[in-house]
Scaffold this motif. Sequence first.
Motif: not given
Length: 136
Positions: A108-136
């Motif tokens: 919500a803070v890091a999204h590019p549409d809300r003034g955040g950097a694209h790289a920050d949003a991408a790293s958050l998404t990649a981190a979420r995907d990695r953790l959800l994949k390992s939790a499954a």
Amino acid sequence: MTPALLAVILIFGALLLGRIAGARRGALMRRWPSLVLGLGAGVVLMRGQLWFALGLALAAAVAWLLTPQMRAAPARVDPAEAEARRILGVGLSASAAEIRAAYRAKIAVAHPDRGGAHADAASLTAARDRLLKSAA
């Protein structure tokens, strides 16, 4: 003699059952000295030697307490997974719902549409995907 026999059996049985609940076979095998001493105490007790059996039961209890704990060794954490947990700010025991909630709060803070950097949003998404994949 019967109450003493019952007490020895109950104490050792409670100690044994309390320690091996859900444990793996390898963890139990690390405690073989206490199991051998306990079995020896039972055999000696059946032969009628109460004091020797009590001594062996005490030795079994001490051996049980001095040998390694029944807990499994902690799993090695993948460095990439540790970095993903640091990025999202979640612990090792975080559930999938907690991971998603942390992601939503940070994106919500890091999204590019809300003034955040694209790289920050991408790293958050990649981190979420990695953790959800390992939790499954």
